[in-house]
Design a protein around this motif. Structure first.
Motif, PDB file in Angstrom:
ATOM      1  N   HIS A   1       0.852  -1.189   0.000  1.00  0.00           N
ATOM      2  CA  HIS A   1       0.000   0.000   0.000  1.00  0.00           C
ATOM      3  C   HIS A   1       0.878   1.226   0.000  1.00  0.00           C
ATOM      4  CE1 HIS A   1      -2.775  -3.051   1.451  1.00  0.00           C
ATOM      5  NE2 HIS A   1      -1.800  -3.384   2.265  1.00  0.00           N
TER       6      HIS A   1
ATOM      7  N   ILE B   1      -3.625 -11.641  -8.726  1.00  0.00           N
ATOM      8  CA  ILE B   1      -4.863 -11.776  -7.977  1.00  0.00           C
ATOM      9  C   ILE B   1      -4.484 -11.868  -6.515  1.00  0.00           C
ATOM     10  CG2 ILE B   1      -6.907 -13.216  -7.605  1.00  0.00           C
ATOM     11  CD1 ILE B   1      -7.136 -13.012 -10.450  1.00  0.00           C
TER      12      ILE B   1
ATOM     13  N   ARG C   1      -6.090 -11.375  -2.335  1.00  0.00           N
ATOM     14  CA  ARG C   1      -7.352 -11.393  -1.594  1.00  0.00           C
ATOM     15  C   ARG C   1      -7.849  -9.975  -1.378  1.00  0.00           C
ATOM     16  NH1 ARG C   1     -11.050 -12.934  -0.651  1.00  0.00           N
ATOM     17  NH2 ARG C   1     -11.489 -14.084   1.237  1.00  0.00           N
ATOM     18  N   ARG C   2      -6.966  -9.107  -0.931  1.00  0.00           N
ATOM     19  CA  ARG C   2      -7.340  -7.714  -0.755  1.00  0.00           C
ATOM     20  C   ARG C   2      -6.373  -6.870  -1.562  1.00  0.00           C
ATOM     21  NH1 ARG C   2      -6.698  -7.418   5.634  1.00  0.00           N
ATOM     22  NH2 ARG C   2      -4.731  -8.307   4.915  1.00  0.00           N
ATOM     23  N   HIS C   3      -6.825  -5.698  -1.937  1.00  0.00           N
ATOM     24  CA  HIS C   3      -5.998  -4.770  -2.655  1.00  0.00           C
ATOM     25  C   HIS C   3      -4.679  -4.550  -1.906  1.00  0.00           C
ATOM     26  CE1 HIS C   3      -5.986  -1.678  -5.768  1.00  0.00           C
ATOM     27  NE2 HIS C   3      -5.179  -1.041  -4.967  1.00  0.00           N
TER      28      HIS C   3
ATOM     29  N   ASP D   1      -2.464  -6.744  -0.971  1.00  0.00           N
ATOM     30  CA  ASP D   1      -1.927  -7.920  -0.277  1.00  0.00           C
ATOM     31  C   ASP D   1      -0.911  -8.628  -1.167  1.00  0.00           C
ATOM     32  OD1 ASP D   1      -3.428  -7.600   1.952  1.00  0.00           O
ATOM     33  OD2 ASP D   1      -4.838  -9.226   1.557  1.00  0.00           O
ATOM     34  N   TYR D   2      -0.098  -9.465  -0.546  1.00  0.00           N
ATOM     35  CA  TYR D   2       0.726 -10.372  -1.336  1.00  0.00           C
ATOM     36  C   TYR D   2      -0.205 -11.182  -2.236  1.00  0.00           C
ATOM     37  CZ  TYR D   2       4.844  -9.392   1.468  1.00  0.00           C
ATOM     38  OH  TYR D   2       5.906  -8.770   2.059  1.00  0.00           O
TER      39      TYR D   2
ATOM     40  N   ILE E   1      -3.999 -20.812   3.975  1.00  0.00           N
ATOM     41  CA  ILE E   1      -5.332 -20.518   4.504  1.00  0.00           C
ATOM     42  C   ILE E   1      -6.141 -19.656   3.539  1.00  0.00           C
ATOM     43  CG2 ILE E   1      -4.581 -20.761   6.882  1.00  0.00           C
ATOM     44  CD1 ILE E   1      -4.535 -17.790   7.155  1.00  0.00           C
ATOM     45  N   HIS E   2      -5.522 -19.120   2.507  1.00  0.00           N
ATOM     46  CA  HIS E   2      -6.258 -18.239   1.605  1.00  0.00           C
ATOM     47  C   HIS E   2      -6.715 -18.913   0.320  1.00  0.00           C
ATOM     48  CE1 HIS E   2      -5.102 -15.236   4.397  1.00  0.00           C
ATOM     49  NE2 HIS E   2      -3.817 -15.325   4.114  1.00  0.00           N
ATOM     50  N   ALA E   3      -6.056 -19.997  -0.057  1.00  0.00           N
ATOM     51  CA  ALA E   3      -6.397 -20.628  -1.329  1.00  0.00           C
ATOM     52  C   ALA E   3      -5.893 -22.056  -1.357  1.00  0.00           C
ATOM     53  CB  ALA E   3      -5.779 -19.846  -2.481  1.00  0.00           C
ATOM     54  N   THR E   4      -6.606 -22.892  -2.089  1.00  0.00           N
ATOM     55  CA  THR E   4      -6.131 -24.262  -2.266  1.00  0.00           C
ATOM     56  C   THR E   4      -5.062 -24.275  -3.359  1.00  0.00           C
ATOM     57  OG1 THR E   4      -7.777 -24.672  -3.961  1.00  0.00           O
ATOM     58  CG2 THR E   4      -8.406 -25.215  -1.702  1.00  0.00           C
TER      59      THR E   4
ATOM     60  N   ALA F   1      -5.107 -26.222  -5.868  1.00  0.00           N
ATOM     61  CA  ALA F   1      -5.819 -26.352  -7.145  1.00  0.00           C
ATOM     62  C   ALA F   1      -6.271 -24.983  -7.655  1.00  0.00           C
ATOM     63  CB  ALA F   1      -7.022 -27.271  -6.974  1.00  0.00           C
ATOM     64  N   TYR F   2      -6.727 -24.151  -6.735  1.00  0.00           N
ATOM     65  CA  TYR F   2      -7.164 -22.809  -7.155  1.00  0.00           C
ATOM     66  C   TYR F   2      -5.979 -22.000  -7.679  1.00  0.00           C
ATOM     67  CZ  TYR F   2      -9.216 -18.115  -6.897  1.00  0.00           C
ATOM     68  OH  TYR F   2      -9.648 -16.853  -7.192  1.00  0.00           O
TER      69      TYR F   2
ATOM     70  N   HIS G   1      -5.173 -23.173 -11.010  1.00  0.00           N
ATOM     71  CA  HIS G   1      -6.198 -22.651 -11.928  1.00  0.00           C
ATOM     72  C   HIS G   1      -5.887 -21.199 -12.309  1.00  0.00           C
ATOM     73  CE1 HIS G   1     -10.151 -21.853 -13.635  1.00  0.00           C
ATOM     74  NE2 HIS G   1     -10.235 -20.801 -12.828  1.00  0.00           N
ATOM     75  N   LEU G   2      -5.493 -20.415 -11.302  1.00  0.00           N
ATOM     76  CA  LEU G   2      -5.188 -19.002 -11.602  1.00  0.00           C
ATOM     77  C   LEU G   2      -3.980 -18.889 -12.529  1.00  0.00           C
ATOM     78  CD1 LEU G   2      -5.812 -17.165  -8.201  1.00  0.00           C
ATOM     79  CD2 LEU G   2      -7.336 -17.362 -10.170  1.00  0.00           C
TER      80      LEU G   2
END
Ligand code: FAD
Lengths: 809, 283
Positions: free
Chosen positions: B106, B189, B191-193, B195-196, B252-255, B257-258, B261-262
């Motif tokens: 930020h 991508i 989680r929040r603007h 963020d890592y 804790i934020h993403a699998t 697989a996700y 996918h990204l």
């Protein structure tokens, strides 16, 4: 009452101070007192363990350490468990922790030892040197594990069940069995927390000369803390003052009390004869304050062809963490407030409140309502989907109608009183919301977006919120001889704008200038009788009490002024602090009335000469009449029969990215009814803050415990509180004002409204965005992340592409 | 959340700083403190000494040269992210710098955190180490033993671990200029603007007469160290090729697989953007 300021957007008097960094919080106190000491706490690294030994030998060598306490150092009441604040007959197995762990720890973060040193750095160094031997015990983490009860949190609590409670109105199971249609739903909500900007904090100073203890605490109840400190430390109540300075947010967590540190800090101050401060850090806030929200619900509903609910049977399991200091308030609220604006013909609710080896659960803004709203609104959506009806239509069918108030649900609410709604106009609210969000135009928008390859969805959710719970609040209004008005109410303030809203009430009721009114909150020296700030009760309770106390002061002012002006009371009016005889020049200002109210022997200035013995009074009568008292004051208490029920409806339009599963908010609309608005700007601020917090709860925040009971995301790095960039830049708000008949101002609480429907409304909108492509996809667990939405998409089959093309054509 | 005790030095010359580091094996360099100070406060790091380099002269530069073999952007150890991001000249010489930096944290953190510090901190979730690798840049480091230049390919040893010796200070990073006919792009991508990233992808393509002759893609947050994959030969399925070399993990934020996918979603998008960028620059 004139309605000059009431209902207007008076700018908040506190903002200048807060925005310029001039707020004074607990951590700002006594900072230049060289005698001030600082505390740090050793906390359990394990979720469940027996403590076999605590060795503090290395600590006392650390330069700058003054003392260390463990359980063995505590005596008398301090050696007893912390109070169970709200007992309930069904809480058959209530347990509370000790100020410092005795033999066993039941969550990661539980306090074990308390170190006091010259500064916090040294205190933390010392904490790191305490050696504790543990026998680890298998932890119980999550509702499934608690229900399975293969392991117990407390050996003497079978099945991990702290309480089982059931309420029923009618015969829900029979009604469901007879209903033309039935549905079953399983609905989960995860843990989150209040996470105020300022954590907990306490400072205490003991004055050995006067044997007086002063405690400053960042609390939502200074009178509550005072009572506990006095009882636990064996002090007379009169020897303890508790003052709540500026508080950087509470959102519920600071209503629980006493925290171990709230007792240990005063104990240390008395023992060491020096002031002591404890300021909780962020990690401590995550692991040793309180969480909320985790519940698993099983719903059975029976309904007719119109979607009218004939029977609703809800069973749910509430995770209350390792101890139950705050009793059953959260699940009781869920079980009753779940009903929202609806009137199911038959309703049964059963819950079990379960122990787990995690941080305790106490109310967090919304306090069980977000879960209840999620359950009811998901049920309404499911009925609408099943019947192929518009979601607003099914809701309308089930609304309590405006002519049905007061509406009795046949249940008992969290205050032990019947769940009886006082007022509301739900059909009107829904109409407003549909217009505000563009409900009827949404399908056109969806088609337009689909043509661009974009997915959008809309959701709505309705709630009713019992606000202004008892037992009472009081106020003391004092008109000084300067004409200034000093008002004290005992509940605390944590940034809501009480100074402004309460001053508006006083200015109007008394007829004085807004600038002349000063409000003090949360100071037991000024108002020792009070309850606290929670359950959206401050405006209703203290606002009403302040109004009543102002009326008393006004009555007295008019009586004295009538005498002085030789006029009839009925002919008098008070405007801008001046009492005058209507239609004449005769007047007297309130300051002078205050002078006259207090017969004096000694004049201390020019004005006060008017009240001395050779100036006023009838020599044949006592200077202060038998049924009167000196001074121009008014004191009164407000204690309503039951809560007043505010309501509202939210709608949101979201976009879900077909590729990345990211979720974007396109529009958020709120229709809100909290009766008469004292200050619409403050109410809107509360709604906006609530919505922001709700966005967090719905899309970002959760407590990530692993199987060992370790909280993996105990920092703002990994606990994703939304930034300003994640909350909608605009929230469209419309108000409806159906006054409460229960209080003199017709007001209802507004503090929690913004957060209640979030999980429900986002689940509905995301599901609605996905349904054209994934007809079986249902959102049954919140919060939801893009990664989870991606998983859901994988788990559900696509609609054949031709079908979508057909649909959008 | 208070650091364990440490000694503190704030030398006025590079020589003093290097000497202090050489003398104290437990010492650490303090630059912008945006990564180090949280680690200290949480007591995840407890160096015996901090050598604060913020008073060293001549390290705050963002210097651009656009001709010759050394064409590129030279960023001094005390240049803050915000300073680099604000340089229109740097953005012209190597547009990927600004594209990536706008995703680093930020504004408040960019005002303090240094780009060089971010590189040597060697976080595989950070944008700039990957960008340096993708662009085949380098870092100049100094110690009491002298100076050396470490190519980006030899800089990253493991998770949060660079190949710098404990007594070395990175004094400057060099990002080569974007050659003619080349294009870059960046997407991530989070989680929040700010963020890592859950996944971040950058691409560098070189074109000749409109044809892609070289294409490389760099990845953030899907491996232990910054990874760059040459996809010149697999432009039909660049993500497939990349995934063979990446190791998306669950957190804790993403699998996992996700994240994979990204990678599949972002890689072709970013490559297309980079090709577009190359064409735009040529016209
Ligand atoms: C809330 C938050 C969000 C963030 N988000 C992101 C993000 O999205 N992406 C991202 O890339 N970063 C992010 N960061 C990290 C930020 O970019 C840091 O500033 C950067 O990683 C480190 O730079 P610094 O100057 O602050 O280094 P410091 O914190 O001072 O040092 C970091 C490490 O590098 C070493 N070091 C620093 N400079 C030198 C040098 N010249 N020579 C040798 N060793 C050195 C230090 O000894 C230390 O080990 C975030 C930080 C915060 C607090």
């Amino acid at each position: 009452m004139t309605t000059k300021l009431f209902g207007t957007k008076v700018p908040r008097v506190e903002d200048q101070r807060f925005l310029r960094g001039q707020g004074r919080y607990v951590d700002d106190l006594l900072t230049d007192d060289p005698r001030l000491l600082h505390a740090a706490v050793l906390r359990s690294p394990h979720a469940h363990a027996r403590i076999t030994d605590i060795d503090v030998a290395d600590v006392l060598d650390v330069e700058g350490v003054l003392a260390v306490w463990t359980y063995d150092d505590l005596v008398d009441a301090m050696a007893q468990p912390l109070p169970l604040l709200i007992p309930h007959p069904t809480l058959t197995h209530g347990r509370t922790q000790y100020a410092l762990a005795k033999d066993e720890v039941n969550y990661m973060g539980e306090a074990i030892a308390f170190v006091v040193a010259v500064d916090r750095y040294v205190a933390e160094d010392a904490v790191a040197r305490i050696r504790v031997s543990y026998d680890q015990l298998p932890p119980v983490v999550g509702i499934a594990a608690a229900r399975a009860a293969d392991r117990l949190v407390h050996d003497d609590v079978p099945g991990n069940v702290g309480a089982r409670m059931e309420q029923e109105n009618g015969d829900a199971r029979a009604a469901i069995a007879d209903a033309p249609h039935t549905l079953r739903l399983e609905l989960d909500v995860e843990r989150s927390a209040c996470t105020p900007m300022e954590g907990r904090g306490t400072v205490a100073r003991w004055d050995p000369d006067t044997s007086r203890l002063t405690v400053w605490s960042s609390t939502q109840t200074s009178t509550g803390v005072r009572g506990c400190v006095a009882a636990k430390l064996g002090l007379d109540l009169a020897k303890v003052d508790v003052i709540t300075p500026d508080v950087g947010g509470g959102f519920g967590v600071k209503i629980n009390h006493p925290w171990p540190e709230e007792l240990l800090v005063p104990l240390a101050a008395m023992t060491l004869g020096r002031p002591v401060k404890f300021t909780e850090d962020r990690r401590e806030h995550f692991i040793s304050s309180a969480h909320e929200r985790a519940q698993v619900h099983h719903v059975e509903v029976g309904f007719d062809d119109d979607g009218r609910v004939l029977g609703l049977n809800v069973e749910f399991w509430h995770d209350h963490g390792a101890y139950t200091p705050y009793g059953l308030i959260v699940p009781i609220i869920t079980s009753t407030q779940l009903l929202g604006p609806y009137k199911p013909a038959n309703y049964r609710v059963v819950f079990e409140s379960l122990y787990t080896n995690t941080v305790i659960v106490t109310p967090y803004r919304g306090a069980g309502r977000p879960q209840g709203c999620f359950v009811m609104e998901r049920t309404m959506d499911a009925i609408a989907a099943y019947l192929g009806k518009d979601r607003t239509e099914v809701r309308s069918t089930n609304f309590i109608q405006p002519d049905e108030f007061p509406y009795e649900h046949g249940l008992v609410f969290q205050d032990g009183r019947p769940l009886t709604y006082d007022s509301g106009d739900y059909p009107a609210s829904l109409e407003k919301l549909k217009t505000l969000v563009g409900w009827d135009e949404f399908e056109d928008f969806r088609a337009e977006m689909a043509a661009q390859g974009r997915r959008v969805g809309i959701g709505l959710a309705c709630y009713v919120e019992g606000t202004g719970v008892g037992p009472y609040e009081g106020a003391h209004v004092h008109i000084e001889t300067s004409g200034k008005v000093k008002v004290a109410t005992g509940l605390t303030t944590q940034g809501q704008g009480h100074q402004t809203a309460f001053a508006q009430i006083v200015a109007d009721t008394l007829g004085v200038r807004f600038e002349d009114v000063e409000i003090t909150t949360g100071d037991t020296r000024k108002m020792p009788y009070a309850v606290g700030t929670f359950a959206s009760r401050a405006a209703v309770m203290s606002g009403s009490a302040i109004h009543l106390a102002s009326l008393r002061a006004r009555e007295k002012a008019l009586r004295i002024a009538a005498e002085a002006l030789e006029a009839a009371e009925d002919d008098l009016e008070i405007v801008d602090g001046v009492v005058s005889v209507r239609g004449t020049d005769a007047s007297i200002d309130l300051g002078t009335v205050a002078v006259l109210s207090n017969p004096l022997r000694y004049a201390f200035d020019e004005a006060s000469k008017a009240a001395t013995q050779f100036s006023v009074g009838d020599p044949g009568k006592p200077p202060v009449a038998e049924d009167d008292e000196p001074g121009l004051e008014g004191k009164d208490f407000y204690s309503p029969e039951r809560s007043t029920f505010a309501n509202g409806m939210h709608a949101v339009i979201v976009e879900t990215d077909p590729d990345t599963a990211e979720i974007t908010i396109l529009k958020y609309a709120v229709v809100h009814d909290c009766g008469h608005l004292i200050n619409p700007m403050i109410v809107e601020g509360q709604i906006q803050g609530g919505v922001a917090q709700g966005v967090g709860g719905a899309l970002y925040e959760r407590m990530e415990y692993d199987e060992a009971g370790q909280l993996l995301n105990a920092s703002f790095m990994d606990f994703l509180m939304p930034y300003v960039t994640e909350v909608p830049t605009t929230i469209d708000i419309d108000h409806l004002e159906t006054p409460s008949p229960l209080n003199p101002l017709g007001i209802k609480g507004a503090g929690e409204a913004g957060v209640i429907p979030s999980a429900a409304v986002f689940a509905a909108a995301i599901e609605d965005a996905e349904r054209p492509y994934k007809p079986t996809l249902a959102i049954t667990a919140m919060p939801i992340s893009p990664s989870e939405l991606f998983d859901l998409r994988l788990a559900h089959a696509d609609v054949p592409a031709e079908a979508i093309a057909e649909e959008t054509r | 959340m208070k650091p364990a005790p440490f000694a503190f030095r704030r030398p006025a010359t590079l020589e003093e700083a290097l000497a202090a580091l050489a003398e104290e094996p437990g010492a650490k360099v303090l630059a912008g403190g945006q990564s180090l100070v949280p680690l200290l406060s949480m007591r995840l790091a407890a160096p015996s000494m901090l050598v604060d380099i913020n008073a060293l002269p001549g390290l705050g530069h963002v210097r651009c040269s656009s001709d010759g073999g050394a064409a590129g952007v030279r960023i001094g150890a005390l240049a803050r992210h915000a300073h680099v991001l604000a340089s229109t000249e740097a953005a012209e010489v190597q547009p990927l710098l600004a594209m990536a930096l706008s995703h680093v944290a930020h504004p408040t953190i960019r005002n303090r955190g240094t780009t060089v510090g971010s590189i040597v901190h060697a976080d595989a979730a950070a944008e700039m180490p990957m960008v340096l690798r993708l662009l085949e840049g380098s870092v100049d480091v100094a110690s009491v033993r002298g100076r050396r230049t470490v190519p980006a390919g030899e800089l990253f040893a493991g998770p949060l671990e660079s190949t710098l010796a404990h007594d070395e200070i990175a004094v400057e990073a060099f990002f080569p200029a974007l050659p003619e006919g080349a294009g870059v792009a960046f997407q991530e991508i989070a989680r929040r603007h700010g963020d890592y990233a859950l996944v971040g992808v950058a691409a560098l393509v070189e074109t000749d007469g409109g044809e892609v002759v070289r294409a490389r893609v760099g990845f953030v947050s899907v491996s232990d160290v910054p990874v760059v994959v040459d996809v010149t030969d697999s432009l039909d399925d660049p993500a497939g090729k990349a995934l063979a070399e990446l190791d998306p993990a669950a957190d804790i934020h993403a699998t996992a697989a996700y994240r994979a996918h990204l990678v599949k979603v972002l890689t072709p998008r970013v490559l297309a953007d980079a090709v577009h960028h190359a064409r735009e620059r040529n016209t």
